[in-house]
Design an enzyme around this catalytic site. Sequence first.
Site, short mmCIF file in Angstrom:
data_model
loop_
_atom_site.label_atom_id
_atom_site.label_comp_id
_atom_site.label_asym_id
_atom_site.label_seq_id
_atom_site.Cartn_x
_atom_site.Cartn_y
_atom_site.Cartn_z
N MET A 181 38.49 4.38 62.05
CA MET A 181 38.60 3.35 63.08
C MET A 181 38.66 1.97 62.42
SD MET A 181 36.13 4.47 66.24
CE MET A 181 34.58 4.37 65.31
N CYS A 214 39.78 -1.02 64.55
CA CYS A 214 39.89 -2.11 65.53
C CYS A 214 39.35 -1.65 66.89
CB CYS A 214 41.35 -2.54 65.68
SG CYS A 214 42.44 -1.23 66.28
N CYS A 273 41.08 1.32 68.44
CA CYS A 273 40.60 2.60 67.91
C CYS A 273 39.39 3.07 68.70
CB CYS A 273 40.25 2.47 66.43
SG CYS A 273 41.64 2.10 65.35
N TYR A 327 41.44 10.65 63.82
CA TYR A 327 40.30 10.11 63.08
C TYR A 327 39.52 11.26 62.45
CZ TYR A 327 41.67 6.15 65.95
OH TYR A 327 42.40 5.17 66.56
N CYS A 334 32.53 -14.27 41.49
CA CYS A 334 33.88 -14.69 41.83
C CYS A 334 33.90 -15.89 42.76
CB CYS A 334 34.66 -13.53 42.45
SG CYS A 334 36.36 -13.98 42.86
N CYS A 366 36.22 -17.03 39.97
CA CYS A 366 37.62 -17.13 40.38
C CYS A 366 37.90 -18.32 41.28
CB CYS A 366 38.04 -15.85 41.10
SG CYS A 366 37.46 -14.33 40.38
N CYS A 416 75.82 -16.03 36.91
CA CYS A 416 74.65 -16.08 37.78
C CYS A 416 74.67 -14.87 38.72
CB CYS A 416 74.66 -17.36 38.61
SG CYS A 416 74.38 -18.84 37.62
N CYS A 417 73.53 -14.22 38.86
CA CYS A 417 73.34 -13.08 39.76
C CYS A 417 74.12 -11.83 39.34
CB CYS A 417 73.74 -13.41 41.21
SG CYS A 417 72.95 -14.89 41.84
#
Length: 583
Positions: free
Chosen positions: A15, A17, A20, A67, A159, A164, A580-581
């Site tokens: 589940m 949300c 759910c 589920y 972090c 970070c 190019c490309c």
Amino acid sequence: MDKGNLRVRLAISGMTCADCEKHVEKALRGVGADNVSADFHRGEAIFGIADEAGIEAAKQAITETGYRPGEVGLLDDVTSGHAEDRVRGLSLAKQNPTFAADNRKENAPAATFRDSDRNHEYDLLIIGSGGAAFAAAIQAVSHGAKVGMIERGTVGGTCVNIGCVPSKTLLRAGEVNHLAQRNPFVGLQTSAGMVDLRSLINQKNELVEELRLHKYIDLIADYGFELIRGEARFVNEETVEVGSRLIAARNFLIATGAAPAIPEIPGLKDVDYLDSASALALQEAPARLAVIGSGYIAMELGQFFHHLGADVVLMQRSARVLQSYDPEVSETVMRALTEQGIRIITGAMYHRVEQDGNVKRVHISVNGEEQVVEAEQILVAAGRRPNTETLNLDAAKVRVGDRGEVAVDECLRTTNPRIYAAGDVTMGPQFVYVAAYEGGVVAENALAGANQKLDLRYVPCVTFTSPSVATVGLTEEQAKAQGYDVIVSLLPLQAVPRALVNRQTTGVFKLVADAKTRKVLGAHVVGENAGEVIYAATFAVKFGLTIEDLRETMAPYLTMAEGLKLAALAFDKDVSKLSCCAG
């Protein structure tokens, strides 16, 4: 009063949300359940049912809905009306988030995994509150577990608080200042004034506080686990002591992270040096900075202060920066930093450090020749050490390695089968996304019996210098050591159109491939936005894409990611002779 004779708590995985929850509730009512309340945050449903056969029918209905039903708990206080109140509380929590935050602990039923574990206060007790800890807690709650989290300091771990988030926002600020001073375009008149580092630090602190609140602290109430303040110390194999409180748990996760390692250099401990945390709290930029170490932390922070105007010297014992990376990568990074004016000393032997007033001196020798590096500040960025000293792991029969790291097997179990470890404390790859992945593995193995094995073969690594550095998979040397017949492609950034239009062409793309299957084994990039590029390369390496797969995939023109395709073409073509490309 419930019509059903049994009041049931059923753990449900999958589940995600409120919709759910509605699907689950409809499925349960379809097999005769009443007073049904599903909660996706806790990964459970509470309902009344006639008998044990009804429970099996409920589990089958959940499975057919898509589920996964899990552990079943019977609530034994129906006659007192408490269970009905508990369900009413869950219903109110859906309508009122504040009610949920204030009442989740009181209203949520305890998970029941095994009768023999009733003496344990928690199904999972986590020591630490960083990326690994929160990932494990959230996943554990989805299995209906009762989770506790112990934190002795600031919630959120390295972090978000001192790693970070603060470093990358300051790195961006430094880069903007540097470009304002030295933009590469003729005709643009840009300049930068004096840097107000205090204001930058205050802005950084506001961002850290906001993310700590929304990405960590708020989640504690949202998911309904308990935060316990204090320092944890094991007293035996299944109990920790936090202050005067003894806490027993079915399973433990050690996720205490790591801290800066301080090398044994005579005089260093007597000097007022900086580490990666205190450097991010400076209120005034130093005029001269000496950095002991040249790993990713040393290079990122060294370049940050250089971009603010400091004269920076990076010193290291090894022969080249980023010693574990491909030589072409480390050589390109060294050239880029040197071009920007950062001095790099390799092969240094440290003799002593001393301080005379505001001047600090590092005495070194290189190839037998003695040198003295003078600076206003010294930054020590010489690696990390695991935070295990105060845990009393011997009492828990948990073995540690030579550096004090918690020793784990491929399922992240320690030598005590009740105790797991994840994140930096194991001294694996020091990235928060690795820690979060490992925390999820621990939750599945400890609470769902998954026996999931760690797979760190495809971890992308990024250093946020300018140009940035990103790698994934095997280096050329590693591939050869594993027995591959190796072919490589080297593409200088001068061959990448995006770099040309940016007028920033110091960099390289390197691909390592198996000559027989032509599968890409590793990708290594030095260039702007290398961290964005490496995610695409991670898919190529993980899923065994070939050189031809990369060639046949259209890459958007004038993106740095186009360098991956050009590097694939460069195995067999001279890309300087393509239009190019053109492929």
